[in-house]
Design a protein around this motif. Structure first.
Motif, PDB file in Angstrom:
ATOM      1  N   VAL A   1      19.896   4.615   7.178  1.00 23.64           N
ATOM      2  CA  VAL A   1      18.614   3.398   8.256  1.00 23.64           C
ATOM      3  C   VAL A   1      17.242   4.174   8.622  1.00 23.64           C
ATOM      4  O   VAL A   1      17.483   5.173   9.115  1.00 23.64           O
ATOM      5  CB  VAL A   1      19.185   3.228   9.766  1.00 23.64           C
ATOM      6  CG1 VAL A   1      19.006   3.012  10.548  1.00 23.64           C
ATOM      7  CG2 VAL A   1      20.626   2.941   8.862  1.00 23.64           C
ATOM      8  N   LEU A   2      16.473   3.744   8.374  1.00 22.09           N
ATOM      9  CA  LEU A   2      15.079   4.429   9.168  1.00 22.09           C
ATOM     10  C   LEU A   2      14.281   3.654   9.697  1.00 22.09           C
ATOM     11  O   LEU A   2      14.038   2.328   9.939  1.00 22.09           O
ATOM     12  CB  LEU A   2      14.148   4.581   7.620  1.00 22.09           C
ATOM     13  CG  LEU A   2      14.378   5.648   6.040  1.00 22.09           C
ATOM     14  CD1 LEU A   2      15.006   4.008   5.594  1.00 22.09           C
ATOM     15  CD2 LEU A   2      12.999   5.796   5.799  1.00 22.09           C
TER      16      LEU A   2
ATOM     17  N   SER B   1       3.860   1.843  13.389  1.00 29.76           N
ATOM     18  CA  SER B   1       3.322   1.398  11.163  1.00 29.76           C
ATOM     19  C   SER B   1       4.431   2.499  10.568  1.00 29.76           C
ATOM     20  O   SER B   1       4.810   3.561  10.794  1.00 29.76           O
ATOM     21  CB  SER B   1       2.346   2.122  11.015  1.00 29.76           C
ATOM     22  OG  SER B   1       1.652   1.895   9.818  1.00 29.76           O
ATOM     23  N   ARG B   2       4.572   1.738   9.319  1.00 28.86           N
ATOM     24  CA  ARG B   2       5.660   2.652   8.415  1.00 28.86           C
ATOM     25  C   ARG B   2       4.448   3.367   7.577  1.00 28.86           C
ATOM     26  O   ARG B   2       5.062   3.831   6.571  1.00 28.86           O
ATOM     27  CB  ARG B   2       6.749   2.128   7.768  1.00 28.86           C
ATOM     28  CG  ARG B   2       5.665   1.362   6.881  1.00 28.86           C
ATOM     29  CD  ARG B   2       7.880   0.216   6.648  1.00 28.86           C
ATOM     30  NE  ARG B   2       7.404  -1.261   5.428  1.00 28.86           N
ATOM     31  CZ  ARG B   2       6.901  -1.634   4.248  1.00 28.86           C
ATOM     32  NH1 ARG B   2       7.079  -0.075   3.388  1.00 28.86           N
ATOM     33  NH2 ARG B   2       6.562  -2.544   4.472  1.00 28.86           N
TER      34      ARG B   2
ATOM     35  N   LEU C   1      15.780   9.624   3.468  1.00 29.07           N
ATOM     36  CA  LEU C   1      15.397   9.557   2.623  1.00 29.07           C
ATOM     37  C   LEU C   1      13.724   8.184   2.513  1.00 29.07           C
ATOM     38  O   LEU C   1      12.570   8.168   1.286  1.00 29.07           O
ATOM     39  CB  LEU C   1      16.168   7.320   2.746  1.00 29.07           C
ATOM     40  CG  LEU C   1      17.575   7.347   2.469  1.00 29.07           C
ATOM     41  CD1 LEU C   1      17.851   5.466   2.382  1.00 29.07           C
ATOM     42  CD2 LEU C   1      17.803   8.353   0.996  1.00 29.07           C
ATOM     43  N   ALA C   2      13.416   8.712   3.494  1.00 28.61           N
ATOM     44  CA  ALA C   2      11.489   8.672   3.914  1.00 28.61           C
ATOM     45  C   ALA C   2      10.691   9.336   2.398  1.00 28.61           C
ATOM     46  O   ALA C   2      11.004  10.703   2.091  1.00 28.61           O
ATOM     47  CB  ALA C   2      11.210   8.952   5.091  1.00 28.61           C
ATOM     48  N   ASN C   3       9.315   8.342   1.839  1.00 29.53           N
ATOM     49  CA  ASN C   3       8.587   9.361   0.771  1.00 29.53           C
ATOM     50  C   ASN C   3       9.994  10.361  -0.262  1.00 29.53           C
ATOM     51  O   ASN C   3       9.332  11.388  -1.178  1.00 29.53           O
ATOM     52  CB  ASN C   3       8.152   9.964   1.441  1.00 29.53           C
ATOM     53  CG  ASN C   3       7.160   9.409   2.825  1.00 29.53           C
ATOM     54  OD1 ASN C   3       6.041   8.938   2.485  1.00 29.53           O
ATOM     55  ND2 ASN C   3       6.679  10.478   3.383  1.00 29.53           N
ATOM     56  N   SER C   4      10.695   9.461  -0.472  1.00 27.65           N
ATOM     57  CA  SER C   4      11.437   9.963  -1.847  1.00 27.65           C
ATOM     58  C   SER C   4      12.150   9.137  -2.781  1.00 27.65           C
ATOM     59  O   SER C   4      12.065   7.607  -2.293  1.00 27.65           O
ATOM     60  CB  SER C   4      12.692  10.445  -1.238  1.00 27.65           C
ATOM     61  OG  SER C   4      13.884   9.102  -1.047  1.00 27.65           O
ATOM     62  N   PRO C   5      12.258   9.367  -3.952  1.00 28.41           N
ATOM     63  CA  PRO C   5      12.937   8.600  -4.932  1.00 28.41           C
ATOM     64  C   PRO C   5      13.672   7.764  -5.218  1.00 28.41           C
ATOM     65  O   PRO C   5      14.006   6.878  -4.429  1.00 28.41           O
ATOM     66  CB  PRO C   5      12.462   9.549  -6.689  1.00 28.41           C
ATOM     67  CG  PRO C   5      11.860  10.203  -5.907  1.00 28.41           C
ATOM     68  CD  PRO C   5      12.413  10.837  -4.789  1.00 28.41           C
TER      69      PRO C   5
END
Length: 666
Positions: free
Chosen positions: A263-264, A269-270, A283-287
């Motif tokens: 959950v992000l 704005s993302r 998880l943000a900015n990760s593969p």
């Protein structure tokens, strides 16, 4: 005369037999692929539906939580509308009544009131509040503004919330935007992400604030936005810790699909990293963020973007499942089996031709191997069973500095650097002789004497008796990668601005010191340092000057501390000194006073500082085992003592309360 008739039947039959296995295989694979494609399409649609439904459920849960906050703020507005003046005791009694039973304010971080300072008379207002029973009340930051506000009440009145009293939230852009929106619309307004004043360095969270305007005569109505500001009395507000708020909302979502789901949540704005409010699985900015579903929702006059990524093990986003894979495998197996049966009819005819082709290919590969050896960019060395060099390629000569003539006839010991002991080489050759292979990194010496780090792989070539007849070594220069790894390790444990240790390294050193102290019976000290008057310098001259001042502070602290001490930049203008062998509190007080005196000396103007700058420091002292029993508690005790010192005035030193004293007070 003998006439030979042409055989019209065999060649067409052979051609048809050669094509038949491929036709059978293609037909089977086509049917299997069509079936799998349809099943994957249905599964992908179901995956997207579950993510959308889960995003809506989370949005509703968060909105419900915020509606509770809004209802509480409306109650605060009603309190001020019903009373001409509301003092601190009355506000506290209202909060206690509102929280009667412990369920009404569940999940709400705090309830406060920020007043508009009448006529901008900051000094007069401060004196008025001090006479009312709060002698240390001060409006921060200092300085006059067109409109000045101050946090007057904030419940619960614990030590965290007391840090925020007197702060002018209207002086900060993000807070001011939401406060203005609440005034001009008369509706609750949620701010963008901020760092709450209640936060410290222990488990900090992103925060936001929810505002509701309070007017002097709300029943008379307003003609314009300016008219609303003219009648503005203050704001009811609630500080929100985003992780606590959202985790509490997620706990109310009754959906088994939420378990293991990413959950992000972003503000507005993302596309901007600083807008990230919540990320439960990092998880943000990760593969790992490969298949999220995004949903925009409006919450308290603000837009949030909610991203949901299901655990692929529950429902694969590409539509694959174990059942589908089994079906595909079954279809593939049947197709291959049918093709193999068909091909068996013509295999004998093809076997001889394939054997000839393999022999030709082997000849080409042997010729190619010689070419690859000579032109390979990887350094290659071949030795006999005794380790005497038989052959090297050009890349080896370039890597080591030895020509082929110099290398041949010598052993590989000509590359020894002296950095590895005999046990290293014994283990290496033991692995080669037992397993036939060894790979690792090794320090070698170049012909010019330079020590270089190589990646080395050695393979044993066995004879017909399965005994090593020769060895082949492959070398690569990995010095640059090794240096890069060292730089990365340094960056991971040090502050990029000052070069001091960061919190990660501090905790490691503190745990190590505590473990040693417990065995040897000496004390461990922590000094928590907070700079005074740093923020005005940063605000007035800009972040570049602030950064230069922080680096100058770091240099001055480093020169004052011992080499055995660990100096850490905790974040912002906070520093921590770890003293691994602190014999007494008096010893720590002496060091703290040296640090205070050192920081009170002016920082002379230079290329980075526009003028002479004078600051001071407040220091909190804590010592193990007097004030805490573990690393986190020791830092927390020093942090609390630091805030006690700030209450005493600038350039003050405070000692943490002992464990026994704390237990007695509780």
């Amino acid at each position: 005369m003998k006439i030979r008739l042409p055989n019209f039947g065999k060649r067409p039959l052979g051609a048809r037999l050669g094509i038949l296995p491929w036709l059978v295989l293609a037909t089977g694979l086509g049917l299997t692929g069509l079936w799998c494609h349809q099943q994957r399409h249905f599964t992908r649609l179901e995956h997207e539906r579950i993510e959308r439904d889960l995003a809506n459920a989370i949005s509703n849960a968060i909105t419900s939580r915020l509606q509770t906050n809004i209802a509480v703020l409306n109650a605060v507005v009603g309190l001020f509308d019903a009373s001409k003046e509301v003092d601190q005791q009355e506000f506290n009694a209202f909060y206690q009544a509102l929280n009667h039973g412990g369920e009404t304010l569940s999940g709400i971080q705090g309830v406060g009131y920020a007043v508009v300072v009448p006529n901008g008379d900051i000094s007069g207002f401060e004196q008025q509040v001090r006479r009312a029973g709060r002698p240390h009340f001060t409006i921060q930051p200092a300085g006059s503004r067109p409109l000045t506000s101050a946090i007057l009440y904030l419940e619960p009145n614990d030590w965290r919330n007391q840090r925020a009293l007197g702060f002018d939230m209207y002086s900060q852009a993000t807070r001011r935007e939401a406060m203005q929106l609440a005034v001009t619309t008369g509706q609750p307004a949620l701010s963008g992400p901020v760092r709450l004043l209640q936060e410290n360095s222990i488990r900090p969270q992103i925060g936001a604030l929810l505002y509701q305007a309070i007017y002097r005569t709300p029943s008379e109505g307003f003609n314009s936005s300016q008219d609303r500001f003219n009648h503005l009395k203050g704001w009811a507000y609630s500080p929100l810790r985003m992780e606590d708020l959202i985790q509490g909302a997620l706990a109310t979502v009754d959906d088994p699909a939420l378990q293991g789901t990413g959950v992000l949540i972003y503000d507005s704005s993302r596309n901007q990293t600083e807008n990230l409010l919540f990320d439960n699985l990092r998880l943000a900015n990760s593969p790992q963020l490969t298949h999220p579903t995004w949903l925009e929702v409006s919450i308290a006059n603000r837009t949030w973007v909610i991203g949901i990524q299901l655990d692929y093990r529950k429902l694969n986003p590409e539509g694959w499942s174990n059942a589908l894979l089994l079906q595909a495998l079954l279809g593939l197996s049947l197709s291959v089996l049918a093709a193999v049966i068909s091909q068996q009819l013509i295999r004998n005819h093809q076997s001889v031709r394939q054997a000839l082709l393999r022999e030709q290919e082997a000849s080409r590969e042997r010729a190619l191997a010689g070419t690859v050896f000579d032109s390979s960019p990887v350094a290659i060395v071949v030795t006999d069973a005794q380790g005497v060099i038989l052959k090297v390629n050009q890349a080896f000569c370039q890597l080591t500095g030895y020509s082929e003539l110099e290398a041949r006839g010598n052993t590989a010991n000509i590359l020894r650097s002296g950095r590895h002991d005999n046990s290293f080489y014994e283990q290496m050759w033991s692995a080669i002789l037992s397993k036939g292979y060894w790979s690792g990194e090794i320090w070698n010496r170049h012909r010019n004497g330079q020590i270089i780090r190589h990646e080395l792989s050695i393979t044993a070539v066995l004879d017909e008796r399965q005994q090593p007849s020769s060895f082949v070594g492959l070398l690569r220069d990995v010095s640059e990668r090794y240096q890069q790894e060292e730089r990365m390790r340094f960056m991971a444990t040090h502050d990029q601005l000052t070069g001091l240790a960061n919190r990660t390294l501090l905790i490691e050193e503190l745990n190590r010191s505590l473990a040693l102290a417990k065995r040897q019976g000496f004390g461990v000290g922590v000094l928590f340092i907070d700079l005074n008057r740093f923020k005005p310098v940063n605000d007035r001259f800009g972040h570049s000057t602030g950064d230069a001042l922080l680096k100058a502070v770091a240099q001055r602290l480093t020169s004052t501390c011992r080499s055995s001490d660990t100096l850490c930049r905790q974040g912002g203008d906070e520093f921590v000194v770890l003293i691994p062998d602190a014999p007494s509190i008096e010893h720590l007080e002496t060091l703290a006073r040296k640090l205070v005196d050192a920081l009170e000396q002016p920082f002379p103007a230079g290329a980075d500082l526009p003028k002479d700058i004078t600051i001071s420091a407040s220091i909190g002292i804590a010592r193990w085992p007097d004030h805490a029993s573990d690393a986190d508690a020791l830092i927390e005790a020093a942090d609390t003592a630091m805030y006690d010192s700030k209450l005493q005035g600038e350039a003050s030193i405070a000692i943490a309360a002992s464990i026994a004293t704390s237990d007695t007070s509780n």
